[in-house]
Write a protein that holds these residues in place. Structure first.
Motif, mmCIF file in Angstrom:
data_model
loop_
_atom_site.group_PDB
_atom_site.id
_atom_site.type_symbol
_atom_site.label_atom_id
_atom_site.label_comp_id
_atom_site.label_asym_id
_atom_site.label_seq_id
_atom_site.Cartn_x
_atom_site.Cartn_y
_atom_site.Cartn_z
ATOM 1 N N GLN A 128 0.996 -1.087 -0.033
ATOM 2 C CA GLN A 128 0.011 0.125 0.040
ATOM 3 C C GLN A 128 0.982 1.333 0.091
ATOM 4 N N ALA A 131 1.897 3.798 3.417
ATOM 5 C CA ALA A 131 2.925 3.464 4.360
ATOM 6 C C ALA A 131 4.521 3.480 3.873
ATOM 7 N N ALA A 132 4.223 3.095 2.481
ATOM 8 C CA ALA A 132 5.534 3.094 1.482
ATOM 9 C C ALA A 132 6.108 4.655 1.344
ATOM 10 N N ALA A 135 7.485 5.732 4.697
ATOM 11 C CA ALA A 135 8.945 5.215 4.987
ATOM 12 C C ALA A 135 9.966 6.151 3.886
ATOM 13 N N HIS A 141 3.179 7.649 9.359
ATOM 14 C CA HIS A 141 1.946 7.475 8.391
ATOM 15 C C HIS A 141 0.954 6.652 9.473
ATOM 16 N N SER A 143 -2.680 4.225 8.568
ATOM 17 C CA SER A 143 -3.500 3.616 7.528
ATOM 18 C C SER A 143 -4.885 3.554 8.223
ATOM 19 N N ALA A 144 -5.844 3.171 7.249
ATOM 20 C CA ALA A 144 -7.087 2.871 7.675
ATOM 21 C C ALA A 144 -7.590 4.028 8.430
ATOM 22 N N ALA A 216 8.978 -6.867 -5.656
ATOM 23 C CA ALA A 216 8.343 -8.043 -5.856
ATOM 24 C C ALA A 216 7.818 -8.062 -7.472
ATOM 25 N N LEU B 71 0.505 2.400 18.252
ATOM 26 C CA LEU B 71 0.784 3.401 17.410
ATOM 27 C C LEU B 71 1.841 3.134 16.028
ATOM 28 N N PRO B 72 1.390 3.625 15.034
ATOM 29 C CA PRO B 72 2.104 3.037 13.635
ATOM 30 C C PRO B 72 3.563 3.341 13.640
ATOM 31 N N GLU B 73 4.021 4.656 13.918
ATOM 32 C CA GLU B 73 5.031 5.389 14.083
ATOM 33 C C GLU B 73 6.002 4.334 15.099
ATOM 34 N N TYR B 95 -2.980 -9.185 7.184
ATOM 35 C CA TYR B 95 -3.690 -8.160 6.672
ATOM 36 C C TYR B 95 -4.893 -7.467 7.705
ATOM 37 N N THR B 97 -5.294 -3.598 10.246
ATOM 38 C CA THR B 97 -4.541 -2.229 10.125
ATOM 39 C C THR B 97 -3.073 -2.233 10.466
ATOM 40 N N LEU B 100 -1.445 -3.294 7.206
ATOM 41 C CA LEU B 100 -1.345 -2.131 6.288
ATOM 42 C C LEU B 100 -0.382 -1.031 6.635
ATOM 43 N N ASP B 101 -0.216 -0.865 7.962
ATOM 44 C CA ASP B 101 0.799 0.035 8.353
ATOM 45 C C ASP B 101 2.342 -0.512 8.116
ATOM 46 N N LEU B 102 2.391 -1.547 8.544
ATOM 47 C CA LEU B 102 3.717 -2.085 8.949
ATOM 48 C C LEU B 102 4.515 -2.826 7.996
ATOM 49 N N PRO B 104 4.459 -2.653 4.384
ATOM 50 C CA PRO B 104 5.223 -1.433 3.541
ATOM 51 C C PRO B 104 6.121 -0.619 4.313
ATOM 52 N N ALA B 105 5.853 -0.369 5.326
ATOM 53 C CA ALA B 105 7.045 0.638 6.075
ATOM 54 C C ALA B 105 8.349 -0.166 6.527
ATOM 55 N N GLY B 108 10.029 -0.920 3.210
ATOM 56 C CA GLY B 108 10.604 0.181 2.791
ATOM 57 C C GLY B 108 11.919 0.873 3.551
ATOM 58 N N ARG B 109 11.761 0.501 4.993
ATOM 59 C CA ARG B 109 12.739 1.132 5.665
ATOM 60 C C ARG B 109 14.019 0.174 5.610
ATOM 61 N N LEU B 114 8.238 -6.953 -0.968
ATOM 62 C CA LEU B 114 6.789 -6.989 -0.519
ATOM 63 C C LEU B 114 5.586 -7.678 -1.476
#
Lengths: 256, 321
Positions: A128, A131-132, A135, A141, A143-144, A216, B71-73, B95, B97, B100-102, B104-105, B108-109, B114
């Protein structure tokens, strides 16, 4: 406050989706494209921030067929500025990291301090974007997201989880939001406003360098079996209704 | 040795069921390859939920006040520190919430590939391969994610029993990264479902209306059939987002998860996030004009028919008894 809202055109999944000859994409020639429904909510929430807190709103989209019209409709909805981002190439169903790499520089150059986009799309098998993008930008970030309120020192964001549980989160600095639903349903836009917006020509900006890391890839697409696992009732409405009621009777599920 | 790291989601000090499904997935991947499975519990007080995890080779815990409530951060920072330190070959999220946050994070980090919406996983040489639901479940994508990789796994894809097997995992306490002391976001408040009103989790029969109903005014026909069935009326996410029904009546990932004796889905396409909320119902009947709608994959009985033709015919018969 400057809100950038990232809008994406996605295939209308109500259409029949055919697989392309390459086998790893859908045949996009005949499928209808529409604004990703979560991006629709993200745009609504951005416009609400403009109305509630005086935010300026810039709608951003990757360049491509239909993007001018998409961005013009964002102007009609209340966006102040529209920008399309040019890029060299993306594979089918691209990785979120690759899309984020294209968008991040442009978003920073715009001076945005909050980015809103839809929480997901029907085709983000590579992850998604929100979040990307967070980063990539080095920003927090969420989501939801189901509602954003301006606060004196930032934003208050409602994040929804399963089972009706939610949290209210304060964001003090730049933040990327993956919007699931706006505080109110996306607004209706009159035909006259849409006609006025047709004269707006979106700005064009070059996207960032292509993502350098491994990603991917979607190697193939396939259709699931028709009917799935269900025993399918045949016939017209009366025949199906008869079978339905017979099943309920057999299982003791008729009311009373 | 190569490892698979499972992110263990907790809420209120308890492990969420998806974590056991991820442990099952991890074990099914790790066993043939001779890999090890590590589970990571990040919370203000991770000790109690960590005890629930027995199906991993190693349970990692990280404690910090910023890690609860979720907390996502904070969790993204914790994961970055753990992944950078332990260098797992595969990291699994659900899958949800948090996923979905973590997912991709973390990808990416930490420079990982993915794959999202995964229903199956396999190791193939230097890649993780997965089948994933895309286009609302209308198509299945075969994804190849070079290692090291992150995968976000659909609830229900792996049976949680295999993730609950008894064992004596090694337990390691990890230090919290300094970044947790300098966050730009903070949780102000947790919001719990309101008591009273409709509680779909307690309903024995549910009739759920989906996007196919078209407009709010047409819900009345479905409501009448629900009444005749003795069922609670519910809606899928598009119906709720459009403001046609209150949030308390939403079934799915962002709504309520239900398991009634009878679940009737009319005009519901069966997007993965909806299936997550109702797929364990005892008897599922689906009505949709599209024979390829994914809802039929979860239903026991179904008909590819226009709901506006069926609902009146059904109402007539139910009224007649």
């Amino acid at each position: 406050m400057h809100a950038a809202v990232v809008l994406r055109l996605v295939p209308d999944i109500a259409d029949d989706l055919e697989i392309s000859e390459s086998g790893n994409d859908i045949d996009r020639e005949w499928v209808g494209m529409k604004l990703n429904e979560f991006d629709d909510h993200a745009l609504e929430e951005a416009v609400l921030l403009k109305e509630r807190a005086g935010a300026s709103v810039t709608a951003v989209a990757l360049d491509g067929d239909g993007v001018d019209k998409l961005l013009q409709s964002a102007i009609a909805r209340g966006a102040d500025r529209v920008v399309k981002i040019t890029y060299d190439e993306l594979p089918p169903l691209p990785a979120a990291a690759a899309v984020a790499a294209i968008l991040a520089d442009a978003i920073q150059a715009l001076g945005a301090d909050v980015v809103l986009t839809g929480v997901q799309t029907p085709e983000d098998a590579g992850g998604q974007l929100a979040a990307a993008l967070g980063a990539r930008l080095g920003w927090p970030h969420l989501s939801a997201v189901a509602g954003v309120q301006p606060a004196p020192d930032g934003l208050i964001v409602r994040q929804e989880h399963s089972g009706g549980y939610a949290t209210r989160v304060h964001a003090a600095g730049p933040v990327v939001l993956g919007v699931q639903s706006a505080s109110q349903p996306p607004r209706y836009v009159s035909g006259s406003k849409l006609r006025q917006a047709i004269g707006v020509k979106p700005e064009k900006r070059a996207g960032g360098e292509a993502f350098a890391g491994p990603v991917a890839m979607v190697r193939r697409l396939a259709k699931p079996a028709s009917g799935g696992g269900a025993a399918m009732w045949k016939g017209d409405a009366d025949a199906v209704a008869d079978q339905f009621v017979a099943l309920l009777r057999e299982r003791g599920l008729l009311k009373g | 040795m190569a490892t698979i790291l499972v992110y263990v989601e907790t809420r209120g000090g308890a492990v969420q069921p998806i974590a056991f499904e991820l442990l099952a997935a991890a074990r099914s991947l790790a066993a043939p390859a001779g890999w090890t499975v590590e589970a990571l519990v990040c919370a203000a007080d991770p000790a109690a939920p960590a005890v629930e995890i027995t199906a991993a080779d190693c349970v990692l815990t990280m404690a910090h006040p910023a890690l609860s409530p979720y907390l996502p951060e904070a969790h993204a920072a914790a994961l970055q520190a753990v992944v950078d330190e332990r260098q797992p070959d595969v990291v699994l999220f659900g899958y949800t919430t948090a996923g979905l946050d973590l997912a991709p994070a973390t990808a990416g980090r930490t420079g990982r590939t993915l794959a999202a919406y995964c229903r199956t996983l396999a190791l193939d040489g230097g890649a993780l391969t997965a089948s994933a639901q895309v286009y609302g479940g209308k198509l299945i994508a075969g994804i190849e994610a070079p290692l090291p990789a992150v995968a976000c796994v659909m609830p229900g894809a792996f049976a949680e029993d295999a993730g609950r097997i008894a064992g004596s995992p090694e337990r390691i306490v990890l230090p919290a990264p300094a970044t947790l002391g300098a966050l730009k976001t903070r949780v102000l408040e947790e919001l719990f479902p309101e008591a009273g009103g409709v509680d779909l989790t307690q309903a024995s029969r549910i009739l759920c209306v989906g996007r196919g109903i078209g407009e709010a005014a047409k819900i009345a026909g479905a409501a009448e059939v629900a009444e005749l069935l003795g069922a609670e009326l519910a809606g899928s996410r598009p119906v709720i987002d459009a403001g046609w029904m209150p949030k308390a009546r939403q079934v799915g990932k962002s709504g309520t998860k239900v398991r009634p004796k009878l679940y009737v889905a009319v005009g519901v396409s069966g997007a993965p996030e909806h299936l997550e909320g109702m797929a364990k119902s005892d008897l599922i009947v689906a009505i949709n004009s599209d024979a390829r709608a994914p809802i039929f994959g979860a239903a026991h009985f179904g008909a590819a028919i226009d709901l506006f033709d069926l609902l009146p015919a059904l109402a007539d018969r139910l009224r007649a008894g």
